[in-house]
Design a protein around this motif. Structure first.
Motif, PDB file in Angstrom:
ATOM      1  N   UNK C  29       0.953  -1.084   0.043  1.00 50.86           N
ATOM      2  CA  UNK C  29      -0.034   0.005   0.041  1.00 50.86           C
ATOM      3  C   UNK C  29       1.044   1.315   0.052  1.00 50.86           C
ATOM      4  N   UNK C  93       6.561   9.672   2.305  1.00 49.11           N
ATOM      5  CA  UNK C  93       5.446   9.200   2.107  1.00 49.11           C
ATOM      6  C   UNK C  93       5.707   7.946   2.827  1.00 49.11           C
ATOM      7  N   UNK C 106       6.830  -0.411   6.914  1.00 51.35           N
ATOM      8  CA  UNK C 106       7.107   0.715   6.030  1.00 51.35           C
ATOM      9  C   UNK C 106       8.489   0.587   5.257  1.00 51.35           C
ATOM     10  N   UNK C 107       8.304   0.502   3.851  1.00 50.75           N
ATOM     11  CA  UNK C 107       9.515  -0.081   3.307  1.00 50.75           C
ATOM     12  C   UNK C 107      10.558   1.324   3.163  1.00 50.75           C
ATOM     13  N   UNK C 108       9.856   2.171   3.139  1.00 55.03           N
ATOM     14  CA  UNK C 108      10.721   3.440   3.152  1.00 55.03           C
ATOM     15  C   UNK C 108      11.140   3.877   4.253  1.00 55.03           C
ATOM     16  N   UNK C 109      10.977   3.289   5.540  1.00 48.53           N
ATOM     17  CA  UNK C 109      11.292   3.671   6.727  1.00 48.53           C
ATOM     18  C   UNK C 109      12.283   2.467   7.245  1.00 48.53           C
ATOM     19  N   UNK C 110      12.389   1.266   6.460  1.00 51.88           N
ATOM     20  CA  UNK C 110      12.911   0.223   7.338  1.00 51.88           C
ATOM     21  C   UNK C 110      14.296   0.594   6.981  1.00 51.88           C
TER      22      UNK C 110
END
Lengths: 213, 311, 343
Positions: C29, C93, C106-110
């Motif tokens: 998502x 995002x 969250x892939x962007x924060x991992x």
């Protein structure tokens, strides 16, 4: 007419890529060359552009047989045939801005004085803005670079144009734009075009008749 | 049915608003950690600074009043480093610092000339070899192997012995032994470019061999060659120093640091370590600085690719 | 496709809660994803807005095709999701990955460690662009597959799995003994698909997998990817500029232009009745659609206008006369970034 008769050629001795091939490219008409990848279409284009010496058979340009290939071929013969490659990134010198890439054949044949005017006119025809002309290849997209390569192939006013998978790496809109430029040249200046593509649908719309290898 | 979330605001793209965070990650295969940019700047500035200071002093020595590297003072023979003589004095009472700087000037000049000559020779031979191919290429590469097989110094000594005492002989001996690495690099570059479509396009556009070489191949090769020249410099310095140390190099009136070391050979045995150690340290500092600058330059010469932006 | 997913889109929480009848929860998502590159130190030489406010949901069993011309930012999106962006990139995002049996993340924060050991290859498989440059040239195809299987699936029967993978992608067994340069383009591409499947990922991300391939090979490759969704229930995100390939296999399509999404919806609806002028222009450029190029050029990503990026080239309203608002609005069964009737 640009033609080749009974041509055999290959890269390694004893392994011909093409054998006994005849092909004609007539002025003002577009002949399509179809076939799966690896069957020798690019090799045929290189022989016709005098970049590769065939083992048998020779290239005939407007009634005269052309001997020699690459540096040994006479300059007027080499420049009478334009060639557009599949991968624009490998087909340009990465250190030169686009306007110099397009103007390079003019400089090489001693027509530098015509360069600014010719380049500007061609750039407008292929859809390159003056701002893009000043950029280096890594600063423009593949589609824009291929437009520059087409302009370079046309800059000396060749009588024949070989498009070797010209649109394989670019999107639909750029494909339509490039092909429309080539068609215009063919109609207005009697350019003889060899359109090589594995895309049968494109060839169906673009070429006057299609040959398969 | 794809469902998406409707954005509630219309910010201008890439607006410097809140929420942006760096996407940089330290991945396997990317050797540069977070400290790398700082370290490389330190290297660049450090090397550059050292080099500028040393070269400037070396060049300015003849013009600075009161500093004469030949001023002999038999009352101050073999003084250790002290306030009056930072590097001490040698066996004839000459101030070693001034003498070292003068010698450094000569060493660097000779080495620079050698590096340039080597590079030009190597570039030409490498380009010809790569472009011609076939037997020419094979012969030249066997020549490269032959030159590499012989120890540089031995070959250098042989050449110099034929023309004793001549500066030209020293330069020739260094140039003729150091061109091979440049030739290999240039040949490799030419080979990789030779079959690219853009060379075919140039030929199709009417360019002859010379134009292709001049306009497309050599410009691509020159940055690499220039880098080679810079990296050869420390080698050339070493080679010339060794020859002069052995008394086979430059004549005494053009004393380089090698000559100083050679003269001071015996003095070390009586305890005057500074006569050999300090000029050598100067030489090492210069060589390291040049190598450091060359390394920084090489790191910056990564070819520009569109994949930088991964678009 | 079976079932009709309820279209949601008001707010992130609502979107996930109201997954609708017959619609599985999204695996991936993405919400408000933006990526920008800083050129020069601190962005001194310019800022490239490669992706702006992109949001979509990827569901199992569906093939979402992201189309757009080269340079519009599609591949950057793929790199952002996998944490493969270069050091000068910044993101904004969220990209929420929800797989049964694993915590939502969250892939962007991992952090990198999490992505490397738990996500890449295991949950998201990547089919890269040119197979030739993504395969190690000094090892055989079989050896590379075996290595991937060994790393990603501990304690598995390696040989059996490798032959199983080869069968699934229709790769002849003897091709496994060959080196990448001995494989044809199509076979090399099948090897990369097999590599992507080695870890049995729930999501397959294919980034321009068909560039430079023949039409028959393109068809075979995208059919294979579509089978992964329809037969194996994976979620497939296919990024390409090849509209014909997209039309062939897409269940949902998202059209990207100058870093933004301009039209998102079910594939057959969008392709038969495009509502955004750019989508219509792209379809009209195909040989079968009229072979008319879209005039003009896309804007530079370093100088994107705040409003609609397509306006200077828009044949429908010309310059002026439209709302100039690039936000996506719901329009029946899809989302469009163009507010004109019937939207």
């Amino acid at each position: 007419m640009l033609s080749v008769r009974g041509m055999a050629v290959g890269y390694r001795r004893g392994e011909p890529v093409l054998d006994g091939v005849d092909l004609d490219v007539q002025p003002g008409r577009t002949v399509g060359l179809a076939g799966p990848s690896g069957c020798g279409k690019s090799t045929l284009a290189r022989v016709l552009a005098l970049l590769l010496a065939p083992w048998q058979g020779s290239v005939e340009l407007d009634g005269q047989q052309v001997s020699g290939s690459r540096y040994a071929a006479p300059v007027p013969a080499r420049t009478a045939v334009g060639l557009v490659f599949q991968q624009p990134r490998l087909a340009v010198d990465p250190r030169l801005p686009l306007h110099q890439i397009i103007a390079e054949p003019l400089h090489a044949t001693g027509r530098s004085r015509q360069a600014p005017a010719t380049v500007a006119e061609l750039a407008e025809r292929v859809g390159l803005t003056p701002e893009l002309l000043g950029r280096l290849p890594h600063e423009v997209s593949d589609g824009q670079l291929q437009r520059a390569c087409l302009a370079r192939a046309l800059v000396l006013g060749p009588r024949y144009l070989l498009c070797d998978e010209m649109t394989a790496m670019v999107d639909a809109s750029t494909t339509a734009a490039l092909v429309s430029v080539v068609r215009e040249e063919a109609d207005q200046r009697g350019l003889g075009v060899l359109a090589i593509s594995h895309d049968e649908e494109l060839l169906g719309i673009w070429a006057d008749h299609v040959v398969s290898l | 049915m794809a469902d998406i979330t409707v954005t509630q605001t219309v910010p201008s793209p890439a607006a410097p608003g809140p929420g942006w965070r760096s996407a940089a990650r330290r991945r396997a295969g990317t050797p540069r950690g977070r400290g790398a940019p700082v370290r490389s700047r330190v290297r660049l500035l450090g090397s550059g600074g050292v080099l500028v200071v040393l070269v400037a002093s070396a060049l300015l020595v003849p013009w600075l009043a009161g500093l004469d590297d030949r001023a002999v003072d038999y009352a101050a023979v073999r003084r250790p480093p002290g306030p009056a003589h930072p590097f001490g004095t040698d066996e004839a009472g000459r101030d070693l610092l001034v003498r070292s700087l003068a010698g450094l000037r000569i060493s660097l000049l000779v080495a620079a000339v050698c590096a340039v000559v080597s590079t030009v020779l190597g570039t030409v031979l490498g380009a010809v070899s790569g472009l011609a191919g076939g037997w020419t290429d094979r012969l030249l590469m066997r020549l490269v192997d032959a030159v590499n097989a012989v120890p540089h110094l031995l070959l250098g000594i042989v050449i110099v012995a034929l023309y004793r005492g001549s500066v030209l002989a020293v330069i020739a001996s260094i140039a003729l032994t150091h061109w091979t690495s440049v030739a290999r690099i240039v040949r490799g570059e030419v080979l990789s470019l030779r079959d690219r479509p853009f060379i075919d396009a140039a030929i199709s556009g009417g360019a002859g061999r010379r134009r292709v070489l001049r306009r497309h191949l050599l410009p691509a090769v020159v940055p690499q060659a220039a880098l080679c020249a810079v990296l050869i410099l420390p080698h050339a310095v070493w080679h010339e120093t060794a020859l002069s140390f052995l008394g086979l190099g430059l004549p005494p009136h053009l004393a380089s640091i090698g000559n100083i070391l050679g003269d001071g050979r015996d003095a070390v045995l009586v305890g005057s370590w500074w006569i050999v150690a300090l000029p050598s340290a100067l030489l090492v500092a210069v060589a390291l600085a040049v190598a450091g600058l060359g390394g920084s330059w090489r790191d910056r010469m990564v070819p520009r690719r569109r994949s930088e932006l991964a678009l | 496709m079976t079932g009709v997913d309820a279209v949601t889109g008001a707010a992130p929480a609502a979107a996930r809660a109201a997954a609708g009848p017959g619609g599985p929860a999204p695996v991936l998502d993405v919400q408000g994803l933006s990526v920008r590159f800083l050129l020069g130190r601190g962005g001194r030489r310019g800022i490239v807005a490669a992706v702006t406010d992109v949001g979509f949901a990827l569901r199992p069993g569906r093939v979402l095709v992201l189309v757009g011309e080269s340079g519009c930012g599609k591949s950057v999106l793929a790199s952002a999701l996998l944490g493969l962006l270069p050091a000068n990139a910044q993101v904004r995002g969220r990209a929420l990955l929800t797989v049964p049996g694993l915590p939502e993340r969250d892939l962007l924060a991992a952090p990198e460690r999490e992505l490397a050991t738990q996500v890449r290859g295991r949950v998201i498989g990547l089919v890269p662009q040119s197979a030739a440059s993504h395969l190690t040239p000094v090892r055989t195809a079989g050896a590379q597959l075996a290595e991937a299987v060994r790393t990603l699936r501990s304690g598995a029967a390696v040989n059996a799995l490798v032959t199983g993978l080869a069968e699934r992608v229709s790769l002849p067994i003897d091709a496994l003994q060959r080196f990448p340069h001995e494989l044809s383009g199509g076979m090399a591409q099948r090897v990369t698909v097999a590599l992507a499947l080695a870890g049995d990922p729930a999501v397959v991300l294919a980034d321009e997998p068909t560039i430079g391939l023949d039409r028959p090979l393109v068809d075979r490759t995208v059919d294979l990817l579509a089978r992964l969704a329809s037969d194996e229930g994976r979620a497939v995100l296919l990024i390409t500029h090849d509209l014909r390939a997209a039309r062939r296999v897409a269940t949902d399509v998202a059209v990207m232009y100058a870093s933004r999404l301009v039209e998102v919806g079910p594939a057959d609806a969008v392709f038969s009745d495009p509502r955004h002028p750019y989508t219509a222009g792209l379809l009209g450029a195909l040989p079968s659609g009229g072979f008319r190029p879209v005039p003009g050029h896309p804007p530079e990503l370093t100088a994107l206008p705040a409003g609609c990026g397509f306006r200077p080239r828009c044949p429908v309203f010309g310059d002026g006369g439209c709302s100039n608002d690039p936000a996506l609005v719901r329009c029946g069964d899809r989302f469009v970034a163009c507010r004109r009737p019937p939207c």
